[in-house]
Enzyme design. Structure first.
Site: not given
Ligand SMILES: Cc1cc2nc3c(=O)[nH]c(=O)nc-3n(C[C@H](O)[C@H](O)[C@H](O)COP(=O)(O)O)c2cc1C
Ligand code: SF4
Ligand code: SF4
Ligand code: SF4
Ligand code: SF4
Ligand code: FES
Ligand code: FES
Lengths: 154, 597, 388
Positions: B284, B287, B311, B331, B370, B373, B378, B527
């Site tokens: 990242e 990036e 994230c 990102s 998550k 996720e 993907e 988190c």
């Protein structure tokens, strides 16, 4: 733009783009379309920058803001005590038989929905019903049927 | 504005409190506990459950103590006969519309209603059972959340959470009177509405009406299956909160014990998401620098700024629903959890000679999003589902209890290698501002060759619990290859909790604020306040967890992601360099617009 | 038998004798404090049910410092058995508008709203016309006050003042926590006077005729007169303006059909008075207060059906937010059904009565707090009818 979308935009234009306008906007849609469709609710949410759940939650609080399809004419017969005493059951039965629908249902031709309502403020002249915004006090089953017939012709 | 002191008596004891204090808060000062259900320290006052009622001398009505401010000379009784009788009635009423099968309930032992019922020894059923068959049909459409209306006491904490903290309002109160309930737009399944799966509502639901989809049995089955090699990864924020569910005081770090417990549970390898957090920073950070160059030097129109972190899967889904026109700002880095899965089933599987199809990757996460996720289509770049099961911190605590492990007596253990090494920069991913700080520690050093100019590497301006923070870092004396950044003021912003994120997004969209880099975490506090963390949560609890995270960071021998030797190794042996072709295949992803309503 | 019933004609008094705009013009020449003093002196209490002294309500609102204040007319009239506000709206709306304008002048409000229940939408067309004339007249008089209509959409609880504000703000009609009271934070969280339709007409009339005439009527606790909505088993149902403080006995003599078994005073949320108590029941704030609903039942009526209807009404019309009311109403309804069917012993009624005790003191708003009124008064007086 669909007619619903145009209607919502017009109502929002007229009443203002704030949460305070939510009720008049929803009322305006019901006036035209007889109930609040998914499309209408989403349009309102979009225009007033609210969540769709919030709009639905608010609408579902109010008896007159239906979120299930309703007929062109909504009949609401008062079911509260004085009208009960004065014969609302017979009135409902007569309408129900004539239209071949139970309370809560809509006729196949989408012309009528039959509902019961809480006290309509005509207890001295019960039984009473509303058809859309119009009020019909001092009903008898016979009288109720005649009125419904009139609406059927419209 | 200075506030007046108000004098009152509670249970005959005098107390003086600031004007505007509620009776509930005043009673707390005197150590009188008044039970509450709809009240929550993170939320606006509702005053609807009525279990907190107290008697005020001279008043006709009992007062809801959570919603009633004190007044001069007030005399309050928190446990008079009237109060007790009313309170008991109220609990009985709640139970009468409640499917109280506690023994079979996921919240058994962690339920505020159950606690209250047990406190008041609610015995034989006085009132009629009002639970309806429709309410018993659970909504299990979401891979993250289970909604069970038969357990709902209508405290509206979830609705306020979703609206006030998350700015989503996927949940609403619908209907009125005897038909009132908590629902979604047109009563659609949660999976079909704008819910981000953040799980914040779960954290504040006092009962079992909203819980995580739990995968405990699936994970046990995998562990017991001899043909499976089960590796577990633990997210940064789990190690500072797991203890809370196992009798350890809030804010105490249990990293070593957690590792030890996981080994005892029978996982074949205990590894660390922190490793991929460091990897995330490499990807990242690079990036960001690449984007800055493309945007500032090459004037590439396709490169948009600010770049936003990716994230937090709750935040990602939020963005996909609410700001789908800004997906290019995100990102392309996968979250550390998903980077881990992809690396584990390729690089790591090869290294330890296990076939990817025989490997099961389990994550211990502070998060319920998550769970969603890992099931995204993907997230199968290894050729398999990269992460198989996600357990919340809470579920892990349950497994530890189920296994009969005495957590307090455990020795501290170390993560297995490889994929177990990490830096302090990775640990702070668990707190709001942490990803930003970690990224700056690395990016600044890449660009200037020097450490970030903050005492002890602690970038204080990006820390703390303010809803939206911003900071500017001046970049000076850069290395020649970064000359375009010489003298640049790097503007960064940080938001946590989706309601704050929305505010920040609106500012960005309106062009009111120009940033280069934005960190967003879906949950309040980051988190550490995730939807999968131990319950209860409150600003104080989150503050203590944050302190724990920053002390863990300070004690780490390595503080910067780019110094993690295992990270350097994976680049050398496998990935090549950040943003390499292989990185793109395994560690990056794309996003898809979702319905706004 | 002597009949102490006194019919009065204030509310509907001919507009020729009392032209609302003239009253307004005259009143606006006085100071706000004088008007408040007159209202306090008159002893006028709110006619919407709660009976709060109107003069004080205006005074509190006047005392608040705020750029924006509101005057709201509560025309949500949803209490079963009440229909007098509809009649007032239909026949003398200018008197309502005038009361609102006077109130606006007194408290310093520039906007007034009439929250009209959706069931009365058929009145709207005529009312809007009259209102626009009135608003134009206000402008002409250089009075900085305008009135608007807002419609309800079928929710009884929206008659509760704070629920009404929520509804006007486009939200679910869930009553708010109190304090703060409307005089401090009402519509849009601004200081707000909210008055019943009838109350506002009385304020106009007190400004017109002076407090003395008003105060001469009624008793020390219940000054003046009030409009009653009479329905049920009566040969002469309708609207009657009567002096307050009469014994129920006299009322029944006048309106009953000779076979009156009970009178429900104050609508579904009021009290049921059986024949044996007609003599010692005073209609007024010292006895049984009422928003005006008087439902008369003769001996052919089943009091079980009456109670059942009421409870069904409350179970449906509760906003549903607070436990004592949402669950309590359902328990009471299902409870009497269970006793009727023999699934619970008669003594279960006493458990339910205790429950109403909790609802009365622990429910969040007047709706849940008052369900015990009909419940207890019917159970206590007609227990047999409920059980068998
Ligand atoms: C459930 C409930 C319904 C009410 N409905 C009405 C109503 O329809 N009209 C009304 O004037 N007041 C109604 N009230 C009383 C109002 O809250 C408020 O007290 C009143 O409008 C004040 O006006 P007043 O002082 O002129 O009586 C209701 C109260 C409750 C608790
Ligand atoms: S939600 Fe609580 S009270 Fe209800 S069944 Fe579960 S543990 Fe028991
Ligand atoms: S998970 Fe988050 S977004 Fe979904 S309903 Fe709960 S609080 Fe709202
Ligand atoms: S789902 Fe939970 S938080 Fe939401 S209202 Fe029900 S019990 Fe309260
Ligand atoms: S008492 Fe009834 S109507 Fe009033 S707030 Fe409570 S649930 Fe709503
Ligand atoms: S009871 Fe039917 S109108 Fe009042
Ligand atoms: S905690 Fe106070 S009313 Fe619920």
């Amino acid at each position: 733009m669909s007619t619903t979308e145009a209607l919502v935009k017009e109502l929002v234009e007229k009443n203002g783009r704030t949460r305070n306008s939510l009720m008049p906007v929803l009322q305006g849609i019901v006036q035209q379309e007889h109930f609040l469709s998914e499309e209408a609710l989403i349009c309102v949410a979009k225009e007033l920058d609210l969540s769709a759940a919030d709009v639905y939650g608010t609408a579902s609080f109010y008896t007159f803001l239906d979120t299930v399809p309703r007929g062109k004419n909504i009949i609401r017969v008062c079911k509260t005590i004085t009208c009960h005493m004065k014969g609302k059951d017979e009135v409902i039965k007569a309408i129900s038989n004539a239209l071949k629908i139970k309370v809560g249902e809509t006729t196949h031709d989408n012309k009528f929905t039959l509902l019961s309502a809480n006290c309509l403020g005509w207890c001295h002249k019960g039984p009473v019903m509303l058809i859309n915004d119009e009020v019909f006090p001092e009903l008898t089953p016979q009288k109720a049927l005649e009125i419904v017939e009139e609406y059927a012709k419209k | 504005m200075s506030k007046y002191l108000v004098n009152l008596k509670i249970n005959n004891m005098p107390v003086a409190v600031e004007e505007g204090t509620t009776i509930l808060e005043a009673a707390k000062k005197l150590n009188f506990r008044i039970p509450t259900l709809c009240n929550h320290p993170d939320l606006s006052v509702a005053g609807n459950c009525r279990v907190c009622v107290v008697e005020v001398k001279g008043a006709r009505l009992l007062a809801a103590s959570c919603a009633t401010p004190v007044s001069e000379g007030m005399e309050v009784f928190t446990n008079s006969e009237k109060v007790r009788k009313a309170r008991k009635h109220i609990v009985e009423l709640l139970l009468s519309e409640h499917n109280a099968d506690c023994t079979k309930c996921f919240k058994n032992g962690h339920c505020e209603l159950q606690e209250l019922a047990s406190e008041y020894r609610i015995g034989d059923h006085v009132f009629l059972d009002l639970v309806t068959p429709e309410s018993m049909i659970q909504d299990i459409s979401s891979p993250s959340i289970v909604k069970d209306d038969s357990k709902c006491i209508r405290c509206q904490r979830c609705v306020r959470t979703c609206a006030e903290l998350q700015g989503v309002s996927a949940l609403a109160v619908v209907n009125k009177g005897d038909h009132q309930k908590i629902s979604t737009f047109l009563n659609k399944p949660l999976h079909e509405v704008v819910c981000t799966n953040c799980g914040q509502c779960i954290n504040r639901c006092p009962t079992g009406a909203l819980t995580e989809r739990n995968y405990i049995e699936e994970v046990w089955n995998a562990i017991y299956d001899p043909s499976k090699f089960v590796v577990v990864q633990t997210a940064p924020a789990t190690r500072i909160a797991l203890g809370e569910d196992l009798g350890v005081p809030v804010g105490e770090r249990v990293t070593g014990k957690m590792v030890s417990a996981l080994k005892k549970l029978g996982f074949n390898k205990v590894l660390d998401t922190d490793f991929t957090a460091d990897l995330t920073i490499m990807e990242e950070g690079t990036e960001l620098l690449t984007r800055l160059k493309k945007a500032l030097v090459d004037k590439d129109e396709k490169t948009v700024l600010p770049m936003m972190t990716s994230c937090s899967p709750g935040w990602i889904k939020f963005q996909e629903h609410m700001y789908s026109d800004m997906l290019d700002n995100l990102s392309t880095c996968k979250s550390p959890q998903q980077m881990f899965g992809a690396v584990a089933k390729t690089y790591y599987a090869d290294k330890i000679n296990i076939k990817a199809q025989d490997m099961i990757v389990v994550s211990i996460m502070p998060c319920v999003a998550k769970k969603f996720e890992c099931e995204r289509p993907e997230m199968r770049d290894s050729g398999y589902q990269d992460v198989d099961y996600v357990l919340t911190t809470r579920e892990l605590a349950m497994m530890i209890k189920q296994a009969g492990i005495d957590f307090h007596k455990l020795d501290e253990d170390h993560y297995d290698s490889i994929l177990g090494e990490s830096s302090g920069a990775a640990v702070i991913f668990g707190a709001t501002g942490g990803v930003m700080e970690a990224a700056l520690r690395t990016a600044y050093e890449i660009v200037t060759g020097r450490e970030v100019p903050f005492t002890n590497l602690n970038i204080q301006p990006v820390r703390g619990m303010e809803g939206i923070k911003d900071a500017t870092i001046k970049i000076k004396n850069v290395k020649p290859e970064w000359s375009f950044l010489e003298g640049v003021d790097l503007h960064v912003a940080i938001a946590h909790g989706l309601a704050n994120a929305r505010q920040l997004m609106e500012k960005v969209r309106r062009g009111e604020a120009v940033y280069h880099f934005i960190e967003v975490m879906g949950c309040p506090g980051g988190c550490l306040g995730g939807g999968g963390q131990p319950i209860p949560t409150s600003p104080e609890i989150r503050k203590k967890r944050a302190e724990a995270i920053y002390s863990e960071d300070e004690e780490m021998p390595i503080r910067k992601s780019h110094e993690n030797p295992e990270v350097l190794e994976i680049y050398k042996e496998f990935l090549g360099e950040p943003l390499s072709h292989k990185s793109h295949d395994l560690l990056h992803t794309h996003y898809k617009p979702r319905k706004r309503y | 038998m002597e009949n102490n019933l006194k019919k009065v004609d204030i509310i509907f008094e001919d507009s020729d004798k009392c032209a609302p705009l003239k009253v307004l013009e005259k009143t606006l020449k006085r100071t706000a404090d004088d008007i408040i003093l007159d209202l306090i002196d008159s002893g006028l209490k709110g006619r919407g049910g709660a009976g709060f002294p109107t003069g004080l309500k205006w005074k509190f609102t006047r005392n608040e410092t705020s750029d924006v204040k509101y005057v709201i007319c509560n025309a949500d009239e949803g209490e079963p058995g009440t229909f007098k506000d509809r009649e007032i709206l239909d026949r003398v709306p200018e008197k309502i508008f005038t009361g609102m304008a006077i109130c606006g002048y007194v408290v310093g409000a520039k906007e007034g709203y009439i929250y009209l229940r959706g069931e009365y939408n058929f009145l709207l067309k005529g009312l809007l016309k009259k209102l626009s004339d009135f608003n134009a007249a206000l402008k002409k008089l250089n009075v900085d006050f305008q009135i608007y209509f807002k419609s309800g959409s079928g929710a009884y609880v929206c008659g509760e003042e704070s629920a009404l504000f929520e509804s006007m703000e486009g939200k679910r009609g869930e009553p708010r926590n109190k304090p703060p009271y409307p005089t401090v934070a009402g519509y849009n969280s601004k200081p707000t006077v909210i008055n019943n339709v009838e109350t506002l007409v009385y304020t106009t009339m007190i400004c017109h005729m002076g407090p003395e005439k008003f105060k001469a009527l009624g008793t020390s606790d219940s000054r003046g007169s009030k409009v009653f909505s009479v329905s049920g088993d009566t040969p002469i149902p309708g609207i009657y303006e009567l002096e307050l403080g009469m014994p129920l006995h006299d009322f029944v003599n006048e309106f009953g059909d000779g076979d009156t078994k009970a009178v429900q005073v104050g609508g579904a949320s009021g009290h049921c008075v059986p024949r044996k108590k007609f003599n010692d029941t005073i209609i007024g704030f010292e006895g049984i207060p009422t928003g005006g609903s008087m439902m008369i039942f003769n001996s052919s009526r089943s009091m079980y059906n009456v109670l059942h209807d009421y409870l069904e009404f409350f179970a449906e019309e509760s906003c549903g937010q607070c436990t004592p009311c949402r669950v309590g109403c359902q328990q009471l309804l299902k409870g009497i059904e269970a006793v009727k069917r023999g699934e619970r012993p008669p003594a279960y009624l006493d458990d339910l009565k205790k429950l109403t005790g909790t609802m009365k003191i622990a429910a969040k708003c007047g709706l849940g707090q008052s369900v015990g009124n009909p419940f207890n008064s019917i159970i206590d007086n007609f227990r047999e009818e409920i059980i068998y």
